[in-house]
Scaffold this motif. Structure first.
Motif, PDB file in Angstrom:
ATOM      1  N   MET A 147       0.907  -1.166  -0.003  1.00 46.46           N
ATOM      2  CA  MET A 147      -0.045  -0.046   0.071  1.00 46.46           C
ATOM      3  C   MET A 147       0.883   1.176  -0.093  1.00 46.46           C
ATOM      4  N   ILE A 148       0.538   2.109  -0.979  1.00 44.59           N
ATOM      5  CA  ILE A 148       1.297   3.312  -0.919  1.00 44.59           C
ATOM      6  C   ILE A 148       0.461   4.549  -0.780  1.00 44.59           C
ATOM      7  N   CYS A 149       0.863   5.694   0.052  1.00 47.00           N
ATOM      8  CA  CYS A 149      -0.025   6.673   0.399  1.00 47.00           C
ATOM      9  C   CYS A 149       0.965   7.807   0.586  1.00 47.00           C
ATOM     10  N   GLN A 150       0.403   9.124   0.672  1.00 46.12           N
ATOM     11  CA  GLN A 150       1.145  10.139   0.946  1.00 46.12           C
ATOM     12  C   GLN A 150       0.584  11.123   1.767  1.00 46.12           C
ATOM     13  N   ALA A 151       1.308  12.150   2.302  1.00 46.37           N
ATOM     14  CA  ALA A 151       0.646  13.162   3.467  1.00 46.37           C
ATOM     15  C   ALA A 151       1.554  14.456   2.803  1.00 46.37           C
ATOM     16  N   ASN A 152       0.986  15.560   3.432  1.00 51.80           N
ATOM     17  CA  ASN A 152       1.429  16.819   2.937  1.00 51.80           C
ATOM     18  C   ASN A 152       2.559  17.303   4.051  1.00 51.80           C
ATOM     19  N   SER A 153       2.550  16.647   5.378  1.00 55.41           N
ATOM     20  CA  SER A 153       3.358  16.924   6.431  1.00 55.41           C
ATOM     21  C   SER A 153       3.734  15.876   7.149  1.00 55.41           C
ATOM     22  N   ASP A 154       4.753  16.189   8.129  1.00 56.16           N
ATOM     23  CA  ASP A 154       5.229  15.480   9.050  1.00 56.16           C
ATOM     24  C   ASP A 154       4.136  14.762   9.966  1.00 56.16           C
ATOM     25  N   ALA A 209      -0.175  10.876  11.838  1.00 54.40           N
ATOM     26  CA  ALA A 209      -1.465  10.670  12.218  1.00 54.40           C
ATOM     27  C   ALA A 209      -2.001   9.336  11.248  1.00 54.40           C
ATOM     28  N   ILE A 210      -1.311   9.423   9.779  1.00 50.74           N
ATOM     29  CA  ILE A 210      -1.562   8.245   9.147  1.00 50.74           C
ATOM     30  C   ILE A 210      -0.985   6.965   9.814  1.00 50.74           C
ATOM     31  N   VAL A 211       0.196   6.996  10.160  1.00 48.25           N
ATOM     32  CA  VAL A 211       0.955   5.895  10.698  1.00 48.25           C
ATOM     33  C   VAL A 211       0.281   5.354  12.103  1.00 48.25           C
ATOM     34  N   GLU A 212      -0.045   6.280  12.863  1.00 49.54           N
ATOM     35  CA  GLU A 212      -0.637   5.955  14.023  1.00 49.54           C
ATOM     36  C   GLU A 212      -2.122   5.313  13.920  1.00 49.54           C
ATOM     37  N   GLU A 213      -2.876   5.800  13.038  1.00 51.42           N
ATOM     38  CA  GLU A 213      -4.236   5.216  12.843  1.00 51.42           C
ATOM     39  C   GLU A 213      -3.910   3.796  12.260  1.00 51.42           C
ATOM     40  N   GLY A 263      11.882  10.093  11.968  1.00 54.66           N
ATOM     41  CA  GLY A 263      12.400  11.075  11.215  1.00 54.66           C
ATOM     42  C   GLY A 263      11.423  11.557   9.908  1.00 54.66           C
ATOM     43  N   GLY A 264      10.648  10.974   9.869  1.00 52.45           N
ATOM     44  CA  GLY A 264       9.942  10.763   8.781  1.00 52.45           C
ATOM     45  C   GLY A 264       9.452  11.496   7.481  1.00 52.45           C
ATOM     46  N   LYS A 265      10.224  11.383   6.394  1.00 54.70           N
ATOM     47  CA  LYS A 265       9.622  11.901   5.429  1.00 54.70           C
ATOM     48  C   LYS A 265       8.907  10.465   4.368  1.00 54.70           C
ATOM     49  N   TRP A 266       9.236   9.372   4.973  1.00 58.28           N
ATOM     50  CA  TRP A 266       8.843   7.889   4.600  1.00 58.28           C
ATOM     51  C   TRP A 266       8.635   7.023   5.570  1.00 58.28           C
ATOM     52  N   VAL A 267       7.759   6.479   6.019  1.00 56.64           N
ATOM     53  CA  VAL A 267       7.605   5.457   7.077  1.00 56.64           C
ATOM     54  C   VAL A 267       7.188   4.249   6.414  1.00 56.64           C
ATOM     55  N   LEU A 268       7.712   3.054   6.666  1.00 55.64           N
ATOM     56  CA  LEU A 268       7.386   1.930   6.208  1.00 55.64           C
ATOM     57  C   LEU A 268       6.726   1.313   7.294  1.00 55.64           C
ATOM     58  N   ALA A 323       2.986  -1.227   4.119  1.00 58.97           N
ATOM     59  CA  ALA A 323       2.430   0.076   4.207  1.00 58.97           C
ATOM     60  C   ALA A 323       3.811   1.225   3.713  1.00 58.97           C
ATOM     61  N   HIS A 324       3.547   2.082   2.989  1.00 61.20           N
ATOM     62  CA  HIS A 324       4.475   3.065   2.748  1.00 61.20           C
ATOM     63  C   HIS A 324       3.654   4.282   2.710  1.00 61.20           C
ATOM     64  N   VAL A 325       3.961   5.141   3.875  1.00 62.45           N
ATOM     65  CA  VAL A 325       3.542   6.568   3.896  1.00 62.45           C
ATOM     66  C   VAL A 325       4.651   7.607   3.659  1.00 62.45           C
ATOM     67  N   PHE A 326       4.178   8.040   2.690  1.00 65.98           N
ATOM     68  CA  PHE A 326       5.375   9.106   2.074  1.00 65.98           C
ATOM     69  C   PHE A 326       4.988  10.648   2.288  1.00 65.98           C
ATOM     70  N   GLN A 327       5.993  11.576   2.373  1.00 61.99           N
ATOM     71  CA  GLN A 327       5.598  12.920   2.242  1.00 61.99           C
ATOM     72  C   GLN A 327       5.503  13.057   0.499  1.00 61.99           C
ATOM     73  N   ALA A 328       4.818  13.907   0.062  1.00 61.85           N
ATOM     74  CA  ALA A 328       4.668  14.121  -1.294  1.00 61.85           C
ATOM     75  C   ALA A 328       6.081  13.969  -2.122  1.00 61.85           C
ATOM     76  N   SER A 329       7.015  14.716  -1.751  1.00 60.42           N
ATOM     77  CA  SER A 329       8.365  14.985  -2.370  1.00 60.42           C
ATOM     78  C   SER A 329       9.198  13.500  -2.423  1.00 60.42           C
ATOM     79  N   GLU A 330       8.993  12.755  -1.367  1.00 57.35           N
ATOM     80  CA  GLU A 330       9.754  11.772  -1.334  1.00 57.35           C
ATOM     81  C   GLU A 330       8.947  10.672  -2.193  1.00 57.35           C
ATOM     82  N   ARG A 331       7.673  10.503  -2.185  1.00 56.55           N
ATOM     83  CA  ARG A 331       6.888   9.785  -3.285  1.00 56.55           C
ATOM     84  C   ARG A 331       7.259   9.861  -4.560  1.00 56.55           C
TER      85      ARG A 331
END
Length: 80
Positions: free
Chosen positions: A1-8, A13-17, A37-42, A50-58
Motif C-alpha cells: 500500500m502506498i499513500c502520501q501526506a502533506n506534512s510530518d 497521524a496516518i501511521v498511528e491510525e 524522522g519521517g519523510k517516508w515511514v514503512l 504500508a508506505h506512507v510518504f511525504q509527497a516529494s519523497e513519493r
C-alpha cells in the motif's frame, strides 16, 4: 500500500491510525521504519507493507514505477 501526506504531522497521524487499526484487528506489526524522522515511514504487516510518504519523497522514489510490471491483485476479500 502506498499513500502520501502533506506534512510530518499528517504522516504521523496516518501511521498511528494504521497501527491502531491493526492492533484492534489482532494483526502483528512486524516492524516500523522511519517513524522518528519521517519523510517516508514503512510499516511491515507481514503480507502487506504500508508506505506512507511525504509527497516529494513519493515522487523521488516512485515505487509505483518499480512495481508497474507486477500483477494486479483484487484485495476486496481482505477489506470486507
Amino acid at each position: 500500500m502506498i499513500c502520501q501526506a502533506n506534512s510530518d504531522r499528517q504522516i504521523n497521524a496516518i501511521v498511528e491510525e494504521i497501527l491502531d487499526q491493526e492492533e484492534q484487528a489482532g494483526v502483528e506489526v512486524k516492524r516500523v521504519e522511519g517513524k522518528d524522522g519521517g519523510k517516508w515511514v514503512l510499516i511491515d504487516l507481514g503480507d502487506v507493507i504500508a508506505h506512507v510518504f511525504q509527497a516529494s519523497e513519493r515522487t523521488f522514489y516512485n515505487l509505483e514505477k518499480l512495481w508497474a510490471d507486477a500483477p494486479l491483485v483484487n484485495i476486496q476479500q481482505w477489506v470486507d
